[in-house]
Write an enzyme that holds these catalytic residues in place. Structure first.
Site, PDB file in Angstrom:
ATOM      1  N   GLY A  65       0.832  -1.212   0.000  1.00 32.49           N
ATOM      2  CA  GLY A  65       0.000   0.000   0.000  1.00 32.49           C
ATOM      3  C   GLY A  65       0.858   1.249   0.000  1.00 32.49           C
ATOM      4  O   GLY A  65       1.845   1.328   0.728  1.00 32.49           O
ATOM      5  N   VAL A 119      16.753   8.749  -1.609  1.00 26.25           N
ATOM      6  CA  VAL A 119      17.598   7.619  -2.043  1.00 26.25           C
ATOM      7  C   VAL A 119      18.306   7.975  -3.355  1.00 26.25           C
ATOM      8  O   VAL A 119      19.512   7.759  -3.504  1.00 26.25           O
ATOM      9  CB  VAL A 119      16.738   6.336  -2.236  1.00 26.25           C
ATOM     10  N   CYS A 176       1.970  -7.888  -4.974  1.00 32.41           N
ATOM     11  CA  CYS A 176       2.377  -8.885  -5.982  1.00 32.41           C
ATOM     12  C   CYS A 176       2.527 -10.275  -5.357  1.00 32.41           C
ATOM     13  O   CYS A 176       3.531 -10.565  -4.713  1.00 32.41           O
ATOM     14  CB  CYS A 176       3.701  -8.417  -6.607  1.00 32.41           C
ATOM     15  N   GLY A 234       4.557  -6.386   5.052  1.00 37.12           N
ATOM     16  CA  GLY A 234       4.386  -7.375   3.979  1.00 37.12           C
ATOM     17  C   GLY A 234       5.538  -7.269   2.979  1.00 37.12           C
ATOM     18  O   GLY A 234       6.069  -8.283   2.504  1.00 37.12           O
ATOM     19  N   ASP A 254      -0.307   2.229   8.281  1.00 33.70           N
ATOM     20  CA  ASP A 254      -0.746   1.417   9.429  1.00 33.70           C
ATOM     21  C   ASP A 254       0.217   1.447  10.624  1.00 33.70           C
ATOM     22  O   ASP A 254      -0.143   1.001  11.706  1.00 33.70           O
ATOM     23  CB  ASP A 254      -0.911  -0.053   9.005  1.00 33.70           C
ATOM     24  N   ILE A 266     -25.816  12.920  24.397  1.00 31.71           N
ATOM     25  CA  ILE A 266     -26.575  12.437  23.237  1.00 31.71           C
ATOM     26  C   ILE A 266     -25.676  12.051  22.061  1.00 31.71           C
ATOM     27  O   ILE A 266     -25.948  11.095  21.364  1.00 31.71           O
ATOM     28  CB  ILE A 266     -27.586  13.521  22.748  1.00 31.71           C
ATOM     29  N   VAL A 307      -9.088   7.759   1.303  1.00 31.40           N
ATOM     30  CA  VAL A 307      -8.704   9.170   1.531  1.00 31.40           C
ATOM     31  C   VAL A 307      -7.487   9.218   2.462  1.00 31.40           C
ATOM     32  O   VAL A 307      -6.606  10.069   2.331  1.00 31.40           O
ATOM     33  CB  VAL A 307      -9.884   9.922   2.215  1.00 31.40           C
ATOM     34  N   ARG A 356      -5.034   7.330   2.607  1.00 32.81           N
ATOM     35  CA  ARG A 356      -3.752   6.942   2.010  1.00 32.81           C
ATOM     36  C   ARG A 356      -3.142   8.049   1.163  1.00 32.81           C
ATOM     37  O   ARG A 356      -1.967   7.967   0.783  1.00 32.81           O
ATOM     38  CB  ARG A 356      -3.943   5.677   1.163  1.00 32.81           C
TER      39      ARG A 356
END
Ligand code: F6P
Length: 319
Positions: free
Chosen positions: A11, A23, A73, A104, A128, A215, A251, A253
């Site tokens: 992601g 980099v 992938c 991942g 995350d 409420i 949104v 991300r």
């Protein structure tokens, strides 16, 4: 080491672009040739790769997403996929890889390293914030601020119309976003994948609060802990009160990376190149106890423990 390649996988997270910029420019400054791989592991499998120069990363420091594109992938977890990726690495004489992604992505990088011994350094980037051993990943700060902005807005209408809102945030396996925004947004309750919660108990609290004049409620639910529509329906059934569901979705991300996400990305890009030059491999760079640190992929891919009980209690105590 003469030539390295950089890729973004899994992601996307706001701040990946500044990480690529760092980099590429720091690598070039240190005498390396830097190649950019498109669509993560898929690009390595399909030989979708090109040389990056100083100008190729101009004007991206403030952009969300990733100019290299990204993908999930499954083929890379197969032997044949990894062999094809390795062929690309050999063909282009790549001496090291910088893998920008979450746990991942690091699991895939670790498997690839074990099989083919291509030096690899990860840069922890994921909304995350689920990379073990690393305090905060690139993009997490931006995502929580995006979600918090939405929750603040929902609060205005929730209070004005005296309604119960269930706001679904991202996090299939990890409650980081939900916990953080529920606390920062002054929300009444939070539901996360790591902790089972009894909806009946929440409804009882709502009914009791209602009798005392409280409420409006905002309940934050991580996507892995339930579905906002379903939860709303159940609350209405149990309390007879009016509810509304909001799903914030992707949104979270996107968008311009915050200063924190950018600075982290720029520092980690440099640290990744330095690590490869020093001969480090099979590790991720990230912030740990406020210092840039190397964490073994093996450790980084373990389940990250959040301070769940503390956060949940604080959310309830302060609501
Ligand atoms: O990148 C992490 C994440 O945003 C999770 O919070 C979410 O569960 C998942 O990705 C969604 O993935 P996709 O965009 O592939 O549906």
């Amino acid at each position: 080491m003469k030539r390295i390649a950089v890729l973004t996988t899994g992601g996307d997270a706001p701040g990946m672009n500044p990480a690529i910029r760092s980099v590429v420019r720091y690598g070039i400054k240190n005498g390396l040739e830097v190649m950019g791989v498109s669509r993560g592991w898929l690009g390595l499998i399909n030989e979708d790769i090109k040389v990056m120069d100083h100008r190729s990363v101009s004007g991206i420091i403030n952009q969300g997403g990733t100019i290299l594109k990204t993908a999930r992938c499954q083929d890379f977890f197969l032997k044949e996929g990894q062999e094809r990726a390795y062929n690309t690495i050999k063909k282009y004489a790549i001496d090291g890889l910088v893998v920008i992604g979450g746990n991942g992505s690091f699991a895939a990088a670790h498997a690839f390293y074990k099989n083919f011994k291509v030096p690899s350094i990860g840069i922890a980037a994921s909304i995350d914030n689920d990379v073990n051993g690393i305090d905060v990943t690139i993009g997490a700060d931006t995502a929580i601020n995006t979600a918090l902005d939405a929750i603040d807005k929902i609060r205005d209408t929730a209070t004005s119309m005296e309604r119960i809102f269930v706001v679904e945030v991202m996090g299939r396996d990890c409650g980081f976003i939900a916990l953080t925004v529920a606390l920062a947004g002054g929300c009444e309750e939070v539901m996360i994948p790591e902790r089972k919660i009894d909806l009946e108990e929440i409804c009882q609290d709502i009914v009791e609060g209602n009798l005392k004049g409280k409420i409006s409620w905002i309940i934050v639910v991580a996507e892995g802990a339930g579905n906002a529509e379903d939860i709303c329906r159940k609350i209405t059934e149990m309390t007879s009160l009016e509810t509304r569901a909001v799903v914030l979705g992707h949104v979270q991300r996107g968008g311009r990376p915050t200063a924190f996400s950018r600075d982290l990305a720029l520092n980690l890009g440099k640290a990744a190149v330095d690590s490869l030059l020093k001969g480090e491999t099979d590790k991720a760079v990230g912030l740990c106890c406020n210092k840039i640190t190397l964490v073994d992929f093996e450790t980084a891919i373990q389940k990250k423990e959040l301070k769940i009980m503390h956060m949940c209690q604080l959310i309830r105590d302060l609501s």
